[in-house]
Design an enzyme around this catalytic site. Structure first.
Site, PDB file in Angstrom:
ATOM      1  N   ARG A 162     -21.776  53.322  51.312  1.00 40.90           N
ATOM      2  CA  ARG A 162     -20.506  53.069  52.024  1.00 40.90           C
ATOM      3  C   ARG A 162     -19.282  53.388  51.154  1.00 40.90           C
ATOM      4  NH1 ARG A 162     -23.872  52.537  55.450  1.00 40.90           N
ATOM      5  NH2 ARG A 162     -23.841  51.107  57.219  1.00 40.90           N
ATOM      6  N   SER A 237     -20.142  46.912  61.048  1.00 40.36           N
ATOM      7  CA  SER A 237     -20.300  45.947  59.950  1.00 40.36           C
ATOM      8  C   SER A 237     -18.936  45.703  59.324  1.00 40.36           C
ATOM      9  CB  SER A 237     -21.220  46.503  58.868  1.00 40.36           C
ATOM     10  OG  SER A 237     -22.455  46.855  59.404  1.00 40.36           O
ATOM     11  N   GLU A 333     -16.181  46.148  54.245  1.00 39.74           N
ATOM     12  CA  GLU A 333     -16.355  47.600  54.181  1.00 39.74           C
ATOM     13  C   GLU A 333     -15.290  48.301  55.024  1.00 39.74           C
ATOM     14  OE1 GLU A 333     -18.305  50.061  57.019  1.00 39.74           O
ATOM     15  OE2 GLU A 333     -20.168  49.005  56.538  1.00 39.74           O
TER      16      GLU A 333
HETATM   17  N1  EPU Z   1     -29.932  39.644  59.588  1.00 42.54           N
HETATM   18  C1  EPU Z   1     -29.893  38.295  59.868  1.00 42.54           C
HETATM   19  N2  EPU Z   1     -28.896  37.847  60.695  1.00 42.54           N
HETATM   20  C2  EPU Z   1     -27.974  38.666  61.242  1.00 42.54           C
HETATM   21  C3  EPU Z   1     -28.018  40.056  60.929  1.00 42.54           C
HETATM   22  C4  EPU Z   1     -29.009  40.523  60.092  1.00 42.54           C
HETATM   23  O1  EPU Z   1     -30.707  37.508  59.408  1.00 42.54           O
HETATM   24  O2  EPU Z   1     -27.118  38.192  61.992  1.00 42.54           O
HETATM   25  C5  EPU Z   1     -31.050  40.143  58.753  1.00 42.54           C
HETATM   26  C6  EPU Z   1     -32.064  40.893  59.636  1.00 42.54           C
HETATM   27  O3  EPU Z   1     -33.012  40.041  60.171  1.00 42.54           O
HETATM   28  C7  EPU Z   1     -32.694  41.868  58.669  1.00 42.54           C
HETATM   29  C8  EPU Z   1     -31.545  42.170  57.703  1.00 42.54           C
HETATM   30  O4  EPU Z   1     -30.598  41.124  57.848  1.00 42.54           O
HETATM   31  O5  EPU Z   1     -33.717  41.267  57.949  1.00 42.54           O
HETATM   32  C9  EPU Z   1     -30.935  43.528  57.938  1.00 42.54           C
HETATM   33  O6  EPU Z   1     -30.383  43.586  59.252  1.00 42.54           O
HETATM   34  P1  EPU Z   1     -30.150  44.985  60.021  1.00 42.54           P
HETATM   35  O7  EPU Z   1     -31.392  45.800  59.992  1.00 42.54           O
HETATM   36  O8  EPU Z   1     -29.543  44.669  61.346  1.00 42.54           O
HETATM   37  O9  EPU Z   1     -29.150  45.782  59.121  1.00 42.54           O
HETATM   38  P2  EPU Z   1     -27.856  45.343  58.283  1.00 42.54           P
HETATM   39  O10 EPU Z   1     -28.197  45.360  56.833  1.00 42.54           O
HETATM   40  O11 EPU Z   1     -27.300  44.088  58.830  1.00 42.54           O
HETATM   41  C10 EPU Z   1     -27.027  47.801  57.911  1.00 42.54           C
HETATM   42  C11 EPU Z   1     -25.760  48.584  58.090  1.00 42.54           C
HETATM   43  C12 EPU Z   1     -25.537  48.922  59.563  1.00 42.54           C
HETATM   44  C13 EPU Z   1     -26.731  49.768  60.018  1.00 42.54           C
HETATM   45  C14 EPU Z   1     -28.014  48.949  59.786  1.00 42.54           C
HETATM   46  C15 EPU Z   1     -29.266  49.751  60.098  1.00 42.54           C
HETATM   47  C16 EPU Z   1     -24.280  47.897  56.283  1.00 42.54           C
HETATM   48  C17 EPU Z   1     -23.064  47.147  55.889  1.00 42.54           C
HETATM   49  N3  EPU Z   1     -24.624  47.838  57.565  1.00 42.54           N
HETATM   50  O12 EPU Z   1     -26.864  46.553  58.593  1.00 42.54           O
HETATM   51  O13 EPU Z   1     -24.375  49.736  59.653  1.00 42.54           O
HETATM   52  O14 EPU Z   1     -26.607  50.114  61.377  1.00 42.54           O
HETATM   53  O15 EPU Z   1     -28.116  48.550  58.403  1.00 42.54           O
HETATM   54  O16 EPU Z   1     -29.460  50.734  59.115  1.00 42.54           O
HETATM   55  O17 EPU Z   1     -24.921  48.528  55.432  1.00 42.54           O
HETATM   56  C18 EPU Z   1     -22.018  49.761  60.084  1.00 42.54           C
HETATM   57  O18 EPU Z   1     -21.866  50.186  58.943  1.00 42.54           O
HETATM   58  O19 EPU Z   1     -21.045  49.556  60.859  1.00 42.54           O
HETATM   59  C19 EPU Z   1     -23.370  49.419  60.559  1.00 42.54           C
HETATM   60  C20 EPU Z   1     -23.579  48.868  61.752  1.00 42.54           C
END
Ligand code: EPU
Length: 337
Positions: A162, A237, A333
């Site tokens: 990012r 995010s 971010e």
């Molecule tokens: N999780 C929770 N609670 C929540 C959200 C997430 O416990 O409310 C846990 C999930 O269960 C999972 C982990 O966190 O174990 C990761 O969650 P997720 O796969 O939804 O991905 P993320 O890390 O929350 C990142 C990116 C997203 C991207 C997804 C998929 C960043 C800041 N965000 O989210 O990007 O779509 O991975 O690759 O790196 C964006 O940048 O706007 C964005 C949506």
């Protein structure tokens, strides 16, 4: 091309914050851009793309430049690869769909990300195991100071999670006019390692994944978790997933053995900020018109008339509580202006 005054930016940022621009102009060509800059309407400039990674906290005492350059062109191709030059104002998701229709591989995992092509390199957009840097060849820019052109190749851009040179040393100095991508025409390197994608492909009964079936899976996953900005204002995010050192990680996992994490290197671990925010009790909470999305705690939302200040106040409250509970700092971010 028309320069407007005191223009509401509500329709130009996906958070749908109602701040005003002192001057506003949408430019469709580089000639229009040079004409506007040469007219010296106002010494301060704010360059706006899709407005999807932006939180406006005040009226903008500047000329807001909406970059609306359109066009997709094949620069060169061989048997295996195509090089596409895409103008900055093209909508990102429409570009992804164009690639899938033409069987160009590499960005199918980046389906449905809001925003425009020209702003995608700034934060090195990423999702489901793919980042923009994986398909980036170069981008053309114009210097805001004197309109001289500079080409940035992948090394120049300093891409990281990012992050890029455009959020650091080059911040506010260049306007990205177009981006060139290197995409595959055959033997596509499909990235389906991400658990959520595998589950969705299985659910959709896909035996042999294709660019199209992966894109469809990503669209379904995103739609089920992330709010549609045309219905509920948001910027995806709001925070980055924090990267912590081994010592902090050991203390953290001892206290929170159920927490998900990704190992980045022998000494660095990434913790999902969404998990930390949910555990801190904020998921689905609403404070006036500012809130935390009920299906993904990493996303802050505007229920209608939230101001940027109210969103910031909520973000600060979350950061403080997460730090208090887990001794981990989370940082935004989105660009806060
Ligand atoms: N999780 C929770 N609670 C929540 C959200 C997430 O416990 O409310 C846990 C999930 O269960 C999972 C982990 O966190 O174990 C990761 O969650 P997720 O796969 O939804 O991905 P993320 O890390 O929350 C990142 C990116 C997203 C991207 C997804 C998929 C960043 C800041 N965000 O989210 O990007 O779509 O991975 O690759 O790196 C964006 O940048 O706007 C964005 C949506």
């Amino acid at each position: 091309m028309q320069i407007e005054e005191h223009k509401s930016l509500k329709n130009y940022n996906t958070f749908r914050i109602d701040c005003k621009a002192r001057y506003f102009v949408s430019v469709a060509t580089i000639t229009e851009l040079s004409n506007v800059l040469n007219a010296k309407v106002c010494p301060n400039l704010l360059v706006l793309g899709g407005g999807s990674n932006l939180l406006l906290t005040k009226n903008i005492d500047a000329l807001v430049l909406h970059i609306n350059f359109k066009g997709i062109e094949i620069v060169s191709e061989d048997e295996n690869f195509v090089y596409l030059k895409v103008m900055a104002g093209e909508n990102w998701h429409q570009f992804v769909q164009y690639c899938i229709k033409n069987n160009y591989g590499g960005i199918e995992n980046l389906s449905l990300i809001p925003g425009n092509v020209g702003t995608a390199p700034i934060q090195n957009i990423g999702a489901y195991g793919v980042e923009l840097k994986d398909v980036f060849e170069s981008c053309n820019t114009l210097s805001i100071k004197n309109l001289s052109p500079t080409n940035f190749n992948i090394k120049d851009c300093d891409f990281a999670y990012r992050n890029s040179i455009f959020k650091n040393k080059a911040k506010g100095k260049y306007i990205i006019t177009d981006v060139t991508f290197k995409l595959t025409k055959k033997n596509h390197n499909l990235k389906i390692g991400y658990g959520a994608i595998q589950d969705k492909l299985a659910e959709n009964n896909v035996k042999k994944p294709s660019l199209k079936s992966i894109s469809e899976a990503v669209i379904e996953i995103r739609k089920s978790k992330l709010p549609d900005p045309s219905i509920l204002g948001n910027s995806g995010s709001f925070f980055k997933n924090p990267i912590i050192d081994l010592n902090t990680f050991n203390i953290f996992t001892e206290k929170n053995p159920d927490a998900p994490y990704y190992k980045i290197s022998e000494t660095e671990y990434k913790i999902p900020a969404g998990w930390l925010i949910e555990k801190a009790g904020f998921k689905g909470k609403r404070f006036g018109d500012a809130g935390v999305h009920k299906k993904q705690a990493l996303v802050l939302v505007n229920y209608g008339n939230a101001t940027g200040q109210e969103i910031i106040a909520l973000a600060n409250k979350i950061q403080k509580e997460v730090n208090h509970l887990f001794k981990i700092k989370i940082t935004p971010e989105v660009n806060i202006i």
